[in-house]
Design an enzyme around this catalytic site. Sequence first.
Site, PDB file in Angstrom:
ATOM      1  CD  GLU A 435      -3.018   0.808  -0.061  1.00  0.00           C
ATOM      2  OE1 GLU A 435      -3.406  -0.304  -0.429  1.00  0.00           O
ATOM      3  OE2 GLU A 435      -3.298   1.870  -0.664  1.00  0.00           O
TER       4      GLU A 435
HETATM    5  C1  LIG Z   1       2.880  -9.864   0.581  1.00  0.00           C
HETATM    6  C2  LIG Z   1       2.626  -8.774  -0.418  1.00  0.00           C
HETATM    7  C3  LIG Z   1       1.321  -8.476  -0.775  1.00  0.00           C
HETATM    8  C4  LIG Z   1       1.082  -7.501  -1.753  1.00  0.00           C
HETATM    9  N1  LIG Z   1      -0.210  -7.273  -2.166  1.00  0.00           N
HETATM   10  C5  LIG Z   1      -0.403  -6.509  -3.280  1.00  0.00           C
HETATM   11  C6  LIG Z   1      -1.697  -6.437  -3.894  1.00  0.00           C
HETATM   12  O1  LIG Z   1      -2.673  -7.010  -3.405  1.00  0.00           O
HETATM   13  N2  LIG Z   1      -1.823  -5.724  -5.026  1.00  0.00           N
HETATM   14  C7  LIG Z   1      -0.768  -5.068  -5.604  1.00  0.00           C
HETATM   15  O2  LIG Z   1      -0.954  -4.468  -6.636  1.00  0.00           O
HETATM   16  N3  LIG Z   1       0.451  -5.102  -5.033  1.00  0.00           N
HETATM   17  C8  LIG Z   1       0.661  -5.813  -3.897  1.00  0.00           C
HETATM   18  N4  LIG Z   1       1.900  -5.883  -3.333  1.00  0.00           N
HETATM   19  C9  LIG Z   1       2.987  -5.119  -3.915  1.00  0.00           C
HETATM   20  C10 LIG Z   1       3.430  -3.944  -3.077  1.00  0.00           C
HETATM   21  O3  LIG Z   1       2.426  -2.972  -3.028  1.00  0.00           O
HETATM   22  C11 LIG Z   1       4.755  -3.437  -3.666  1.00  0.00           C
HETATM   23  O4  LIG Z   1       5.731  -4.435  -3.397  1.00  0.00           O
HETATM   24  C12 LIG Z   1       5.165  -2.081  -3.118  1.00  0.00           C
HETATM   25  O5  LIG Z   1       4.272  -1.098  -3.561  1.00  0.00           O
HETATM   26  C13 LIG Z   1       6.589  -1.689  -3.546  1.00  0.00           C
HETATM   27  O6  LIG Z   1       6.807  -1.908  -4.892  1.00  0.00           O
HETATM   28  P1  LIG Z   1       8.077  -2.727  -5.357  1.00  0.00           P
HETATM   29  O7  LIG Z   1       8.095  -3.981  -4.600  1.00  0.00           O
HETATM   30  O8  LIG Z   1       8.064  -2.823  -6.827  1.00  0.00           O
HETATM   31  O9  LIG Z   1       9.302  -1.855  -4.900  1.00  0.00           O
HETATM   32  P2  LIG Z   1       9.989  -0.638  -5.698  1.00  0.00           P
HETATM   33  O10 LIG Z   1       8.961   0.258  -6.274  1.00  0.00           O
HETATM   34  O11 LIG Z   1      11.010  -1.182  -6.595  1.00  0.00           O
HETATM   35  O12 LIG Z   1      10.688   0.144  -4.491  1.00  0.00           O
HETATM   36  C14 LIG Z   1      11.831  -0.404  -3.804  1.00  0.00           C
HETATM   37  C15 LIG Z   1      12.190   0.500  -2.651  1.00  0.00           C
HETATM   38  O13 LIG Z   1      12.559   1.776  -3.151  1.00  0.00           O
HETATM   39  C16 LIG Z   1      11.788   2.810  -2.554  1.00  0.00           C
HETATM   40  N5  LIG Z   1      11.497   3.804  -3.584  1.00  0.00           N
HETATM   41  C17 LIG Z   1      10.895   3.645  -4.771  1.00  0.00           C
HETATM   42  N6  LIG Z   1      10.806   4.799  -5.423  1.00  0.00           N
HETATM   43  C18 LIG Z   1      11.371   5.746  -4.636  1.00  0.00           C
HETATM   44  C19 LIG Z   1      11.591   7.144  -4.760  1.00  0.00           C
HETATM   45  N7  LIG Z   1      11.185   7.829  -5.817  1.00  0.00           N
HETATM   46  N8  LIG Z   1      12.220   7.767  -3.741  1.00  0.00           N
HETATM   47  C20 LIG Z   1      12.617   7.090  -2.648  1.00  0.00           C
HETATM   48  N9  LIG Z   1      12.437   5.771  -2.485  1.00  0.00           N
HETATM   49  C21 LIG Z   1      11.814   5.108  -3.465  1.00  0.00           C
HETATM   50  C22 LIG Z   1      10.537   2.145  -2.016  1.00  0.00           C
HETATM   51  O14 LIG Z   1      10.058   2.833  -0.877  1.00  0.00           O
HETATM   52  C23 LIG Z   1      11.040   0.743  -1.671  1.00  0.00           C
HETATM   53  O15 LIG Z   1      11.549   0.742  -0.364  1.00  0.00           O
HETATM   54  C24 LIG Z   1       2.163  -6.801  -2.324  1.00  0.00           C
HETATM   55  C25 LIG Z   1       3.480  -7.093  -1.921  1.00  0.00           C
HETATM   56  C26 LIG Z   1       3.709  -8.090  -1.012  1.00  0.00           C
HETATM   57  C27 LIG Z   1       5.139  -8.409  -0.658  1.00  0.00           C
END
Ligand SMILES: Cc1cc2nc3c(=O)[nH]c(=O)nc-3n(C[C@H](O)[C@H](O)[C@H](O)COP(=O)(O)OP(=O)(O)OC[C@H]3O[C@@H](n4cnc5c(N)ncnc54)[C@H](O)[C@@H]3O)c2cc1C
Length: 592
Positions: A435
């Site tokens: 989220e």
């Molecule tokens: C158990 C689980 C359940 C989930 N359920 C859902 C679901 O139901 N539906 C759905 O759509 N998704 C779901 N997700 C996905 C989740 O919402 C994403 O993993 C999350 O939004 C982060 O995206 P990412 O993993 O691609 O990380 P990335 O976007 O690659 O980010 C990696 C890190 O970099 C940081 N970051 C990214 N951009 C910036 C910036 N511009 N400045 C500073 N820091 C930054 C982030 O804070 C994070 O710490 C789920 C994930 C898990 C693990």
Amino acid sequence: MPSYTAPTKDMQFVLHDVLNISASDIPGYSDLEVDFTGAVLEEAGKLTANVVAPLNVVGDREGCTLENGVVRTPTGFKAAFDEVRAGGWTALDMPEQYGGQNMPYVLGTAIGEMFSSANQAFTMYQGLTHGAASAILAHGTDQQKDTYLPKMASCDWTGTMNLTEPHCGTDLGLMRTKAEPQGDGSYKITGQKIFISAGDHDLADNIIHLVLAKIIGGPEGIKGVSLFIVPKVLVNEDGSLGARNGVSVGNLEEKMGIHGNSTCVMNYDSAVGYLLGEEHKGMRAMFTMMNEARLGVGMQGLAQAEVAYQNAVIYAKDRLQGRAVTGTENPNGPADPLIVHPDIRRSLMDQKSFVEGARAFILWGASLIDQAHRKDDKDADGLISLMTPVIKGFLTDQGYDMTVKAQQIYGGHGYIEEHGMSQFTRDARIAQIYEGANGVQALDLVGRKLAADGGKPVMAFFDLLKNFIKENDANEALKKDFLDPLKAASKDLQASAMYFMQSGMKNPNNALSGSNDFMHLFGHVCLGLMWGRMAVAAQAALDAGTSDAAFYETKLATGRYYMARQLPATALHLARIQTGADTVMALDAASF
Ligand SMILES: Cc1cc2nc3c(=O)[nH]c(=O)nc-3n(C[C@H](O)[C@H](O)[C@H](O)COP(=O)(O)OP(=O)(O)OC[C@H]3O[C@@H](n4cnc5c(N)ncnc54)[C@H](O)[C@@H]3O)c2cc1C
């Protein structure tokens, strides 16, 4: 096996003594009399403690399984889900027209905390459904609402939210899932989504996936994203279930916690989808309910901290180790219980003062959401939008830390699985990530929310603080312990906001290097304000000669601890913020 007891008395204190909900002019609140909310909370407390909580460990140990493309939930989940559904607990705040009970969100939030404490993985099936149904309610056509909402309100059909793809989570403009118009109003959806919570399971007859995709030929980037309803099983015109849609589970993710919730890779192969809301306005539609969704995740931080704390207290009273430094307290036993030791007390007070403050913060936030929706109050909407990243980021960071503190009280027994304490930390961890990861919450707070609407919401928050302090300044019983520390913390918050306005304008890295500290500084001030309000309510009850003086005295003592031992963290956060980006950005990437 860990236990759970719903904190109904504390919830009643916040709802009635602090927020005084039944006297509020928010439509629907006058029905929330003490007896009524007490009865509903008691029932929810029994259900969550007796039916939902015992499945928490089962879900953790068994997890979900994928066999021949079908996901099975852990033993007992289906029967418990049916019981929750039959009791009407899945649609408390949905309109009556669609089978809900139209109850204010604030009461649903208190009940949501119980469910989440009892079993976060289990509760996510109904939580995701609620989120998807809310989006259909806000953006669907009448026909879409009539088709999906009654079944989703009852959780006969559940829902999901599909944003994330393998190469994009935060930066959704990179999305590749495509939607091809079919000329009959429907679209063919093709692409892969990952990490989809409750993506498939055996709890319901159908799953209504809300999927973000780009309509072919539309604008590039985030402006080309639209939202679609993609049912797992297609729905016939008469509402009956028809053919299977082109939706399948590619894999079930192995993960750190929430094992009882199925986290799926979802494949959409020319699946039939129906536009929800307007073309290319998918992000707006998905995020209409963002304040609620993020408040719900913030609440998960509180909920895991609460249940972990409850078990830590039981253990600290039971486990005999060492003697109290000021003299034996258990002379007939081989040692004194852990709870005699000041360092154990410190940890328990950290946890207790956090969960009680967080509960007040969450329920206040939920009442602002009711005020915004039920009274169309733009100021309340501005205030809750400002505080949403704080609720989500601060409460889940702190909530996780508190589960670690509770685990620590068990020593080595907290690290092994027998007592269930490690599950609380593992389950709490995800709330910091999904989220919108917490780093991104902090960016949202500093980069967007502070300047939103010309700074009106943040000024309104400062006014609120100032007025609270002024109104109660003459209260000698509370001045030194509550109002003076709150005044000092408010000054730190103002000084940091001022720093961002001045130095952040010159160099945006200065602001973003301090965003995480600012979110935490803001969170502490919010909890300080909550403890101030709780102290005023508790003192008033004592002054009025309450028959339950011990409860209110305990409340004041817990609040004093927060103000003395936690709130001063604002000064450290401010000091860090004011150093700007120099040390943070000093190295080039190659030096790491
Ligand atoms: C158990 C689980 C359940 C989930 N359920 C859902 C679901 O139901 N539906 C759905 O759509 N998704 C779901 N997700 C996905 C989740 O919402 C994403 O993993 C999350 O939004 C982060 O995206 P990412 O993993 O691609 O990380 P990335 O976007 O690659 O980010 C990696 C890190 O970099 C940081 N970051 C990214 N951009 C910036 C910036 N511009 N400045 C500073 N820091 C930054 C982030 O804070 C994070 O710490 C789920 C994930 C898990 C693990």
